[in-house]
Each structure stands twice: as C-alpha cells, then as structure tokens.
Scaffold this active site. Structure first.
Site, PDB file in Angstrom:
ATOM      1  N   SER A  23       0.706  -1.187   0.135  1.00 24.05           N
ATOM      2  CA  SER A  23      -0.046  -0.068   0.067  1.00 24.05           C
ATOM      3  C   SER A  23       0.801   1.325  -0.038  1.00 24.05           C
ATOM      4  O   SER A  23       1.602   1.562  -1.073  1.00 24.05           O
ATOM      5  CB  SER A  23      -1.012  -0.007   1.156  1.00 24.05           C
ATOM      6  N   GLU A 331     -11.277   7.432   6.331  1.00 21.58           N
ATOM      7  CA  GLU A 331     -10.422   7.768   6.882  1.00 21.58           C
ATOM      8  C   GLU A 331      -9.779   9.026   6.484  1.00 21.58           C
ATOM      9  O   GLU A 331      -9.899   9.341   5.530  1.00 21.58           O
ATOM     10  CB  GLU A 331      -9.327   6.765   7.026  1.00 21.58           C
TER      11      GLU A 331
END
Length: 503
Positions: A23, A331
C-alpha cells in the site's frame, strides 16, 4: 498465505483474492492483502490464522495447516479458486510467483491478473462471485462501469455558464500502479476530464516523497509536481486505494482536502439528492479518531448528518457503515467509500412528489451513483476521484470553493519509536489510552492547556511505533501539543532512539 487463501476459498465455496502490495509503505516493503468472496477484506477472525501461519517454523507448517483445517472444518473435497494480482514494487513478481506456488501446492486454481490496483482486484472477486450482477470481471469491465456512470452524470448536468470548475486535474500517481491505471482510464472520460499525471513511475521511486500518505502527513505537495495557483490536484497512494486533494492559493499557501473533506462533500451531495428525490433513507457518516474536529462539527451542525466513530482501519469503518442505509466512510488519510442498502429501496416511490421532473432526475443520479460508482467493499482512489469530480462539476466549484465549506483545525501527526507497541492499549474507538496507567491522564492534562486542543495515541498496526495525533487553534500550538504528548508516550511507554519532534 497461498494455502490460507485456498482454505478460505474452500469454506466459502467461492473465489477469493490475494493482492501483493504494501500500500502506502516504502517501496522496499511488501506484503499481501487477502480478499473475501464479497470483495471485502479478509474476515477479522481469520487474521489470527494469517499471523500464525506467517510466523510458524518451516518444519511445523504442515501441522499448522492441519490445525486450521480441523478448527474451521474446511471441506477438503471442495475446489478452490484464487485471483492474484500485484503492484509495481520490484519484489512483487517474485512474491506473486511464490504465492501462486502455494495455491497450487494446496490444490487450488490460480488466476493471475498481473498488475492491478488493490480495488480492481476487489472488484474482480466481487464480480465473479455475484455471477456478473455486479459487473464484468475484467479491466475493460471495470473501466466501462466507472466511466459510463461518470459520463452519464456529466451529460445530465450539462455545463454551467458561471462555473469555476476546470476540466483538468493534476494527479500524483505515487510512482505506482494507480498512475498506469489512471492513464488507461483517461480515453474513456476525456470529454469531461483531462488527467495530467505526475510521478507516473517512469523515473521516481514508489511512495518516496510523494503519494497520498506523504501529502497528508507532511501537509505539503509531493516532489515531482509543479503547482500553479489554484490548480486542482490529487494524490493516490502506491496501490491506489487512497486519495487526497490539495491546492495552493495566491499567497502560495498549501491547502489539503483530505478524507474528511471528501466525506463531507459526498455526504452533503447525497443528502441533497435524497431530499430532492423524496426518498427517506438513513444516511450516516463514519469517522475515526483522526477526523478533524471541525469536520465533525460541520457534519453534525450544518449538514445535520449523524456521525458514528470507529477504530482506525477501513474494515472497522465498513462494518459500522453497514448500520446505515447509506453509510459514507473515509479515513482522514483518504481511504474510504460509500456502502449502501439503497438498491432495495429504489422501487419504493415516495407518496409525495412536489416536482416530478426534479424527482426523476435526482432519483436517476442517485441510482447511477449507488449502482455504478462506489466499490462498496473497499476504498478505490479511481472511483472516489471520479465521484469528487462529478460533485465539483455539479456545483461549479474549484478546490478553493470546496475548501471554504469549513476550516480544518491545525493538526499534527507524530510517530514515537518504542520497544514494544503492545504496552499501549486503547478503548472508545482508540480515543482513550487504557495502558500504560497514567498515560491518558497525562494526555488530558496537556490537551487542557490549548484552545480547541485534542489529542490521542494508538499503537501502529504494522511497526513498533506509537502514533500521536494532536490538533489545536494554531499550527504552532498543534505542533507543541504533539511534541508534548509524544514525549509523554516516549517516557511512559518505553521510547527508544531520538525523542519525537513535530518541527
């Protein structure tokens, strides 16, 4: 992990996915994300098995697998299918081949999709297990689904004569796979959006001084991107499941439009469509403790949308969002999407329709968004980008117009290196430190010194550091508060190395 994927596939009697990626982490890191049949992240209870297998000695691997088979009652006579993909890290190909060997050794069928974003693999898995009802499990199917909705919505809106919206977006691809996929998408949407891609991986290093996480944490533009005043810009992370927006004003000041800003933009627009269409749905917004205090106040007091709080990580936000008919969750780092039960409501027409044309147009747009736009199981930087662009074009806004909805409180994030991060435990969606004893009281005492002060600490999920978040009325005070809380963590939780310093 290939064996674990096969076991999970056999239990579910469906295809699952395995994505080789780390990621937003540095290029030298790498790992794996397992995808359950619904296209969601691996079920939480199976994370224990994953940790166990990853740490078992080589000579004990057979007994470890047999233990999981027995505990979970895995039907060994069921065929298993695993979709595999990878990001652009140098180690990804080797790890992908090792994963495929593990799948084959466990008697599973492996389909290698090569280079994909993480959300694209989630999409492939979901399409396959929905028998094509969710979409076509190919890259062409993915691009067609998103671009069709985008272009239809833009056609419906037309062009506003007084619109400030510009058709060009500057995109920081984090030198990752998202840059390649954004380039593939561009021809599908070129009539309505031109994407100027920087950090495309041709020269730079993945996530190095660029990408969504870098921009969010450092609150400055990425290297490799030249900015002009008020240019609308965005950054993906390395596997394209996060996105943040930003711009610089006439004074050269950097402005970040992070996950909180995206969430409020999306929630406000969906609420507007719901109101115009006459549908009565339970819309809610889910945040983490990292959400800026100003965003929470704006959502509850101005938008009047209910807010729920969940622990950090989209898997926690996703499950909390399912409590709403339409649950918006992002988020602060830009990882998020919209989950919904909307489709089961669309056939129930409202009893009162004051404007038939307005109703059908709004219903049509809402249906396009809910049915085509959102990868409802995980954040997708590409689909989120298109969604933001549709909303900005609808309102005729540039980034500065969007930013003016509310002003973020200045904030700062720090990492404190510790010998053992597990000494810190938390409660109340990670907003309260339970151990070590006395730490939360120390944080509370420090927060009380500052206007609009707020701070929390939590252990990292991937490395031996403790993450500190602080916000206050000025950037100077936010930095001071972060330093002071960081020092409290350092002294009370076994800090190692140099003490933290926000400056």
């Amino acid at each position: 992990m290939g064996v674990l994927a096969v076991l999970r596939s056999r239990i579910k009697k469906a295809t699952i996915g395995a994505m080789i990626t780390a990621s937003h982490n540095p290029e030298e890191d790498n790992g794996i994300k397992l995808i359950d049949p619904a296209g969601e992240m691996l079920e939480v209870t199976w994370e224990t098995h994953a940790t166990y297998l990853a740490n078992v000695e080589d000579e004990d691997i057979t007994s470890a697998i047999k233990s999981i088979v027995t505990k979970e009652n895995v039907p060994m006579d069921v065929s298993a299918s695993v979709y595999v993909a990878m990001d652009t890290r140098g180690s990804s190909r080797r790890l992908s081949e090792a994963l495929q060997c593990g799948v084959q050794a466990a008697g599973g069928l492996c389909t290698d999709f090569g280079l994909l974003t993480t959300p694209q693999l989630h999409y492939m898995v979901r399409c396959t297990n929905s028998n094509g009802l969710y979409g076509v499990a190919t890259e062409e199917g993915y691009f067609q689904k998103l671009s069709t909705a985008f272009c239809k919505l833009r056609q419906q809106m037309g062009q506003k004569g007084d619109s400030a919206y510009k058709l060009t977006l500057k995109l920081d691809g984090a030198n990752g796979v998202g840059a390649q996929k954004a380039r593939q998408l561009s021809p599908y949407i070129s009539d309505y959006l031109s994407i100027d891609i920087c950090n495309d991986g041709s020269t730079g290093k993945l996530n190095h001084q660029c990408g969504a996480d870098f921009v969010k944490v450092n609150q400055r533009p990425p290297d490799g991107m030249s900015l002009q005043c008020d240019s609308r810009c965005a950054s993906f992370d390395g596997d394209a499941d996060r996105i943040v927006y930003f711009y610089t004003d006439q004074d050269g000041k950097f402005h970040l439009l992070d996950g909180d800003k995206i969430a409020t933009l999306v929630a406000g627009y969906l609420q507007e469509l719901m109101t115009r269409s006459g549908l009565s749905l339970n819309l809610g917004l889910v945040q983490t403790a990292y959400a800026n205090g100003s965003s929470t106040e704006y959502i509850t007091k101005t938008l009047k949308v209910p807010v729920a709080c969940a622990a950090t990580g989209v898997k926690h936000l996703h499950h909390r969002a399912l409590e709403f008919d339409i649950g918006v969750y992002f988020e602060a780092n830009g990882h998020g999407t919209v989950s919904n039960k909307y489709i089961c409501h669309v056939l129930h027409l409202p009893g009162k329709m004051p404007c038939l044309l307005s109703y059908f147009i709004s219903l049509y747009m809402l249906n396009l968004m809910m049915s085509y736009y959102f990868l409802q199981t995980v954040g997708d930087a590409i689909s989120d980008m298109l969604l933001v662009e549709v909303i900005l074009a609808t309102y005729g806004w540039e980034a500065s117009n969007w930013d003016s909805a509310y002003t973020d409180l200045p904030n700062r994030q720090l990492k404190v290196k510790v010998e053992d991060r597990t000494v810190i435990t938390t409660a109340d969606a990670e907003r309260t430190a339970v151990t070590p004893k006395g730490l939360q009281q120390a944080v509370d005492n420090l927060v009380a010194k500052y206007n609009h002060g707020r701070s929390f600490v939590r252990p990292s999920g991937t490395e031996d550091v403790v993450r500190v978040y602080a916000e206050a009325d000025t950037q100077v005070n936010a930095d001071k508060l972060a330093d002071e809380v960081g020092l409290a963590v350092y002294s009370m939780a076994g800090g190692i190395g140099d003490p933290p310093n926000a400056s």
